[in-house]
Design an enzyme around this catalytic site. Structure first.
Site, mmCIF file in Angstrom:
data_model
loop_
_atom_site.group_PDB
_atom_site.id
_atom_site.type_symbol
_atom_site.label_atom_id
_atom_site.label_comp_id
_atom_site.label_asym_id
_atom_site.label_seq_id
_atom_site.Cartn_x
_atom_site.Cartn_y
_atom_site.Cartn_z
ATOM 1 N N ASN A 169 36.713 38.195 23.722
ATOM 2 C CA ASN A 169 35.305 38.253 24.113
ATOM 3 C C ASN A 169 34.973 39.721 24.372
ATOM 4 O OD1 ASN A 169 32.826 38.048 25.337
ATOM 5 N ND2 ASN A 169 33.553 36.968 27.169
ATOM 6 N N TRP A 170 34.257 40.304 23.431
ATOM 7 C CA TRP A 170 34.013 41.752 23.532
ATOM 8 C C TRP A 170 32.896 42.095 24.516
ATOM 9 C CZ3 TRP A 170 34.232 43.681 17.683
ATOM 10 C CH2 TRP A 170 35.498 43.389 17.169
ATOM 11 N N LYS A 171 32.180 41.081 24.980
ATOM 12 C CA LYS A 171 31.093 41.283 25.950
ATOM 13 C C LYS A 171 30.139 42.377 25.445
ATOM 14 C CE LYS A 171 34.184 39.633 29.514
ATOM 15 N NZ LYS A 171 34.598 39.626 30.905
ATOM 16 N N HIS B 74 29.838 31.228 30.103
ATOM 17 C CA HIS B 74 30.720 32.242 30.687
ATOM 18 C C HIS B 74 30.253 32.562 32.112
ATOM 19 C CE1 HIS B 74 32.669 36.088 31.414
ATOM 20 N NE2 HIS B 74 33.576 35.667 30.544
ATOM 21 N N GLU C 33 29.822 35.201 33.601
ATOM 22 C CA GLU C 33 28.822 36.278 33.700
ATOM 23 C C GLU C 33 27.432 35.752 33.355
ATOM 24 O OE1 GLU C 33 31.066 38.988 31.267
ATOM 25 O OE2 GLU C 33 32.541 39.073 32.867
ATOM 26 N N GLU D 124 38.495 29.854 33.528
ATOM 27 C CA GLU D 124 38.526 31.257 33.929
ATOM 28 C C GLU D 124 38.183 31.387 35.409
ATOM 29 O OE1 GLU D 124 37.722 34.030 30.431
ATOM 30 O OE2 GLU D 124 35.776 33.264 30.986
ATOM 31 N N GLY E 116 38.174 40.483 34.813
ATOM 32 C CA GLY E 116 37.906 41.919 34.852
ATOM 33 C C GLY E 116 38.423 42.606 36.107
ATOM 34 N N SER F 276 41.879 38.449 33.139
ATOM 35 C CA SER F 276 42.928 39.484 33.192
ATOM 36 C C SER F 276 44.205 39.080 32.454
ATOM 37 C CB SER F 276 43.224 39.885 34.643
ATOM 38 O OG SER F 276 42.080 40.469 35.236
ATOM 39 N N GLY G 33 38.971 42.476 28.549
ATOM 40 C CA GLY G 33 39.424 43.876 28.463
ATOM 41 C C GLY G 33 40.490 44.116 27.400
HETATM 42 P P1 PGA Z 1 39.064 39.855 31.259
HETATM 43 O O1 PGA Z 1 37.827 38.934 30.842
HETATM 44 O O2 PGA Z 1 40.184 39.544 30.311
HETATM 45 O O3 PGA Z 1 38.571 41.264 31.121
HETATM 46 O O4 PGA Z 1 39.413 39.508 32.677
HETATM 47 C C1 PGA Z 1 38.017 37.598 30.463
HETATM 48 C C2 PGA Z 1 36.693 36.946 30.182
HETATM 49 O O5 PGA Z 1 35.725 37.214 30.886
HETATM 50 O O6 PGA Z 1 36.559 36.131 29.239
#
Ligand code: PGA
Length: 255
Positions: free
Chosen positions: A10-12, A96, A98, A168, A174, A214, A236
């Site tokens: 997931n490149w966000k 997600h 976010e 998640e 993150g 993470s 990330g």
């Molecule tokens: P992260 O993000 O690997 O940077 O913790 C995971 C995600 O939000 O899908």
């Protein structure tokens, strides 16, 4: 294990279009030998069509990070599932944390998007997860049950088989703080039990449940070896092709 691993990046809101093209190209070449693991990347909307051209004919699949549940119209800033389908997306990340935290995503909108995605023949990656406050307050199970039940409301058994879940924990996204293997396994098992409660054991046993938060090259193998962890949703570490490669090759070795 009969369930295939699915590793999704997931490149966000990272990478310009030209950077995305480069990263996608690197991933395509690193994924050449991958046979048993589904490798998926989710660039920004802006980069998605170009990335689709780069990955065409390879074994890397395209996801979008979200869609709107309407077909078209006056919804500034949004894209539809048909637009996703036209460029060759196969997966849509939905709900997600976010989106839930910053953009008013609710269990109801997750459900509308899940149904829309399935109706177009694409596969939703449905994200669920608790905050640290909810976990510490003893609400882990009630929060996850509500999110899973909400996402699957009025979704048929046949369609449920085409979904992927990403568990998640919000506190691990993150932050560099990862759930322990046992913590993740326990919670993934619980999420599967909720699917089983809704659809029965057969569906629950075939739905892939990813872990996200993470996941990195140094912890991926331990997490992926857990019985109820069928892949990862990676933020990330998906932005560097060598790190993403380490993670999908760890899955490939276990698969
Ligand atoms: P992260 O993000 O690997 O940077 O913790 C995971 C995600 O939000 O899908």
């Amino acid at each position: 294990m009969s369930r295939k691993y699915i590793i999704a990046g997931n490149w966000k809101m990272n990478k310009t279009v030209s950077e995305s093209v480069v990263l996608a190209g690197e991933i395509v070449s690193k994924a050449k030998e991958i046979k048993n693991t589904e490798v998926v990347i989710a660039p920004t909307y802006l980069a998605a069509a170009k990335v689709a051209d780069v990955i065409k004919g390879s074994n890397v699949k395209l996801a979008l990070q979200d869609i709107h549940w309407k077909d078209q119209g006056a919804f500034t800033g949004k894209v539809s599932v048909d637009m996703a389908k036209e460029i060759g997306a196969e997966y849509i990340i939905i709900g997600h944390s976010e989106q839930r935290q910053f953009f008013h995503e609710t269990d109801e909108t997750v459900n509308l998007k899940v149904k829309k995605t399935l109706s177009a023949g694409l596969k939703p990656i449905i994200c669920v997860g608790e905050t640290l406050e909810e976990r510490n307050g003893g609400k882990l199970e009630s929060v996850l049950s509500a999110q899973v039940e909400g996402a699957y409301k009025d979704v048929s058994k046949e369609d449920a088989l085409k979904t992927v879940i990403a568990y998640e924990p919000v506190w691990a996204i993150g932050t560099g703080v990862v759930a322990t293997d046992a913590q993740a396994q326990d919670t993934q098992k619980f999420v599967r039990s909720v699917v089983s409660r809704i659809y029965g054991a057969e569906v629950a046993e075939s739905v892939q449940i990813q872990y996200g938060g993470s996941m990195k090259p140094d912890n991926a193998a331990g997490l992926l070896a857990q019985k109820d962890i069928d892949g990862g949703l990676i933020g990330g570490a998906a932005l560097k092709s060598d790190q993403f490669f380490s993670i999908f090759s760890a899955a490939e070795k276990l698969g």
